[in-house]
Write a protein that holds these residues in place. Structure first.
Motif, PDB file in Angstrom:
ATOM      1  N   TYR A 156      21.151  54.588  87.865  1.00 28.15           N
ATOM      2  CA  TYR A 156      20.433  55.297  86.804  1.00 28.15           C
ATOM      3  C   TYR A 156      20.537  56.803  87.028  1.00 28.15           C
ATOM      4  CZ  TYR A 156      16.354  56.304  89.850  1.00 28.15           C
ATOM      5  OH  TYR A 156      15.526  56.771  90.843  1.00 28.15           O
ATOM      6  N   ASP A 157      20.319  57.551  85.961  1.00 21.75           N
ATOM      7  CA  ASP A 157      20.395  59.011  86.023  1.00 21.75           C
ATOM      8  C   ASP A 157      19.738  59.628  84.796  1.00 21.75           C
ATOM      9  OD1 ASP A 157      21.565  60.403  88.226  1.00 21.75           O
ATOM     10  OD2 ASP A 157      23.521  59.535  87.766  1.00 21.75           O
ATOM     11  N   TYR A 158      19.479  60.922  84.910  1.00 22.66           N
ATOM     12  CA  TYR A 158      19.147  61.770  83.765  1.00 22.66           C
ATOM     13  C   TYR A 158      20.391  62.580  83.438  1.00 22.66           C
ATOM     14  CZ  TYR A 158      14.096  60.989  84.496  1.00 22.66           C
ATOM     15  OH  TYR A 158      12.854  60.441  84.616  1.00 22.66           O
ATOM     16  N   THR A 159      20.621  62.876  82.159  1.00 23.83           N
ATOM     17  CA  THR A 159      21.768  63.690  81.782  1.00 23.83           C
ATOM     18  C   THR A 159      21.472  64.478  80.512  1.00 23.83           C
ATOM     19  OG1 THR A 159      24.151  63.688  81.285  1.00 23.83           O
ATOM     20  CG2 THR A 159      22.859  61.854  80.404  1.00 23.83           C
ATOM     21  N   LYS A 160      22.137  65.617  80.375  1.00 18.60           N
ATOM     22  CA  LYS A 160      22.090  66.386  79.129  1.00 18.60           C
ATOM     23  C   LYS A 160      23.410  66.272  78.373  1.00 18.60           C
ATOM     24  CE  LYS A 160      18.588  69.879  79.903  1.00 18.60           C
ATOM     25  NZ  LYS A 160      18.267  71.298  79.753  1.00 18.60           N
ATOM     26  N   VAL A 161      24.289  65.435  78.881  1.00 18.26           N
ATOM     27  CA  VAL A 161      25.613  65.273  78.264  1.00 18.26           C
ATOM     28  C   VAL A 161      25.573  64.060  77.340  1.00 18.26           C
ATOM     29  CG1 VAL A 161      28.081  64.971  78.683  1.00 18.26           C
ATOM     30  CG2 VAL A 161      26.679  66.276  80.315  1.00 18.26           C
ATOM     31  N   TYR A 168      28.623  55.230  78.414  1.00 18.18           N
ATOM     32  CA  TYR A 168      28.132  54.143  79.257  1.00 18.18           C
ATOM     33  C   TYR A 168      27.142  53.229  78.550  1.00 18.18           C
ATOM     34  CZ  TYR A 168      30.494  56.531  83.062  1.00 18.18           C
ATOM     35  OH  TYR A 168      31.450  57.105  83.865  1.00 18.18           O
ATOM     36  N   GLN A 169      27.180  53.263  77.227  1.00 15.41           N
ATOM     37  CA  GLN A 169      26.296  52.424  76.427  1.00 15.41           C
ATOM     38  C   GLN A 169      26.452  50.950  76.819  1.00 15.41           C
ATOM     39  OE1 GLN A 169      24.230  53.730  74.296  1.00 15.41           O
ATOM     40  NE2 GLN A 169      23.817  52.348  72.607  1.00 15.41           N
ATOM     41  N   GLY A 170      25.337  50.289  77.124  1.00 13.87           N
ATOM     42  CA  GLY A 170      25.357  48.863  77.402  1.00 13.87           C
ATOM     43  C   GLY A 170      25.873  48.469  78.775  1.00 13.87           C
ATOM     44  N   GLN A 171      26.068  49.445  79.682  1.00 18.40           N
ATOM     45  CA  GLN A 171      26.582  49.141  81.012  1.00 18.40           C
ATOM     46  C   GLN A 171      25.470  49.252  82.070  1.00 18.40           C
ATOM     47  OE1 GLN A 171      30.590  50.644  81.935  1.00 18.40           O
ATOM     48  NE2 GLN A 171      30.678  51.520  79.886  1.00 18.40           N
ATOM     49  N   ASN A 172      25.819  48.942  83.292  1.00 11.19           N
ATOM     50  CA  ASN A 172      24.852  48.957  84.399  1.00 11.19           C
ATOM     51  C   ASN A 172      24.577  50.396  84.856  1.00 11.19           C
ATOM     52  OD1 ASN A 172      23.254  48.320  86.638  1.00 11.19           O
ATOM     53  ND2 ASN A 172      25.020  47.923  87.963  1.00 11.19           N
ATOM     54  N   TYR A 173      24.169  51.207  83.899  1.00  9.33           N
ATOM     55  CA  TYR A 173      23.910  52.626  84.162  1.00  9.33           C
ATOM     56  C   TYR A 173      22.820  53.063  83.196  1.00  9.33           C
ATOM     57  CZ  TYR A 173      25.273  57.410  85.626  1.00  9.33           C
ATOM     58  OH  TYR A 173      25.312  58.692  86.158  1.00  9.33           O
ATOM     59  N   SER A 174      21.588  53.043  83.651  1.00  7.64           N
ATOM     60  CA  SER A 174      20.449  53.395  82.802  1.00  7.64           C
ATOM     61  C   SER A 174      20.333  54.909  82.716  1.00  7.64           C
ATOM     62  CB  SER A 174      19.165  52.790  83.376  1.00  7.64           C
ATOM     63  OG  SER A 174      19.259  51.391  83.442  1.00  7.64           O
ATOM     64  N   LEU A 175      20.713  55.441  81.575  1.00 10.72           N
ATOM     65  CA  LEU A 175      20.733  56.901  81.389  1.00 10.72           C
ATOM     66  C   LEU A 175      19.587  57.349  80.494  1.00 10.72           C
ATOM     67  CD1 LEU A 175      24.563  57.529  80.954  1.00 10.72           C
ATOM     68  CD2 LEU A 175      23.118  58.399  82.803  1.00 10.72           C
ATOM     69  N   THR A 176      18.896  58.380  80.938  1.00 10.94           N
ATOM     70  CA  THR A 176      17.866  59.033  80.144  1.00 10.94           C
ATOM     71  C   THR A 176      18.376  60.406  79.741  1.00 10.94           C
ATOM     72  OG1 THR A 176      16.068  57.880  81.268  1.00 10.94           O
ATOM     73  CG2 THR A 176      15.502  59.947  80.171  1.00 10.94           C
ATOM     74  N   PHE A 177      18.297  60.726  78.455  1.00 13.32           N
ATOM     75  CA  PHE A 177      18.745  62.030  77.980  1.00 13.32           C
ATOM     76  C   PHE A 177      17.633  63.056  78.192  1.00 13.32           C
ATOM     77  CE2 PHE A 177      19.544  65.361  74.854  1.00 13.32           C
ATOM     78  CZ  PHE A 177      20.893  65.613  75.095  1.00 13.32           C
TER      79      PHE A 177
END
Length: 273
Positions: A156-161, A168-177
């Motif tokens: 998981y991560d936070y990103t501004k990109v 990484y939509q729908g993958q094992n990578y929980s992203l918060t904008f």
């Protein structure tokens, strides 16, 4: 004993400048105020954000006023030895990307082995204070997709990109904008794609009695993002991850002035009070 490596920059603004760095024992750390509340055992990597390196290369490509109020200087980041270690680690990444990424991949692999041995699921956050696509770096250099290879790790991560949110939509990578004063359209896009968006509030979400008084923002429900660092791993979907500003009074004033930190006054206007 640290073995220092001499490096001379060959391109960019700081071309021909020389400095020394060392290879740290670990890139991923486990002891962090950010992750100690997590339900999953978590490793996190802290680099020096923005242009805080000898190369003057920006590791937070979409940073705006958040660079001024960066959490790199909050908590343990206030201490000089911590800052120097983060700068060194960042210089290592930029001076020897192949060596750095191979070491990072090895640490991920070993953490996954430990999780499997213990019959557990663990978590990794690569960007504690940076915004770099390390998933792609490992894939390009090590020829391994960590998102599918290591099934006992939740990333998981936070990103501004916003491109990373799409990628990484729908993958094992929980992203918060990460919302700021200049990326409203991208924040709304992230929400429409089913991702959380973090927002920093001047006084947090609660009143003096501990009652949550900010329950809706940007038309979406607000969840307490200070409760743990890995909330998005367990709670998918579109919502606002509300964070209380952490930093000095001076930084808070600068953050409010820029619009990165949402002031109580601005919030009351949006809520029609």
């Amino acid at each position: 004993m640290k073995q220092f490596i001499q490096h001379t920059i060959t391109k960019g603004k700081n071309k021909k400048q020389s400095f020394e760095y060392y290879v740290p024992n670990d890139l991923l750390g486990q002891s962090s105020p950010k992750t100690e509340k997590n339900s999953l055992r978590t490793k996190i990597m802290y680099l020096s954000p923005f242009t805080g390196n000898n190369f003057n290369i920006n590791l937070c490509p979409m940073a705006n006023s958040c660079a001024i109020t960066c959490l790199n200087h909050a908590g343990r980041g206030r201490f000089t030895d911590v800052q120097l270690a983060r700068i060194n680690k960042t210089n290592y990444y930029l001076a020897d990307k192949i060596g750095f990424i191979n070491q990072l991949h090895k640490e991920v692999k070993n953490f996954d082995k430990l999780a499997k041995r213990n019959g557990k699921v663990y978590a990794i956050r690569f960007n504690g204070t940076s915004d770099v696509d390390f998933i792609a770096d490992i894939k390009n250099i090590c020829k391994v997709d960590v998102l599918t290879e290591y099934s006992n790790i939740k990333f998981y991560d936070y990103t501004k990109v916003i491109g990373r949110i799409r990628k990484y939509q729908g993958q094992n990578y929980s992203l918060t904008f990460s919302r700021d004063e200049a990326n409203h359209a991208h924040a709304m896009e992230a929400l429409s794609l089913g991702h959380p968006v973090s927002a920093v509030f001047e006084n947090g979400l609660f009143d003096e009695n501990g009652k949550q008084i900010i329950t809706n923002f940007l038309g979406y429900p607000v969840v307490d993002g200070d409760k743990a660092d890995d909330i998005m791993v367990h709670n998918s979907g579109a919502y606002v991850l509300g964070l209380k500003f952490k930093g000095t009074k001076k930084d808070k004033l600068q953050g409010v002035a820029s619009g990165f930190v949402i002031s109580a006054f601005e919030l009351s206007k949006k809520m029609g009070h």
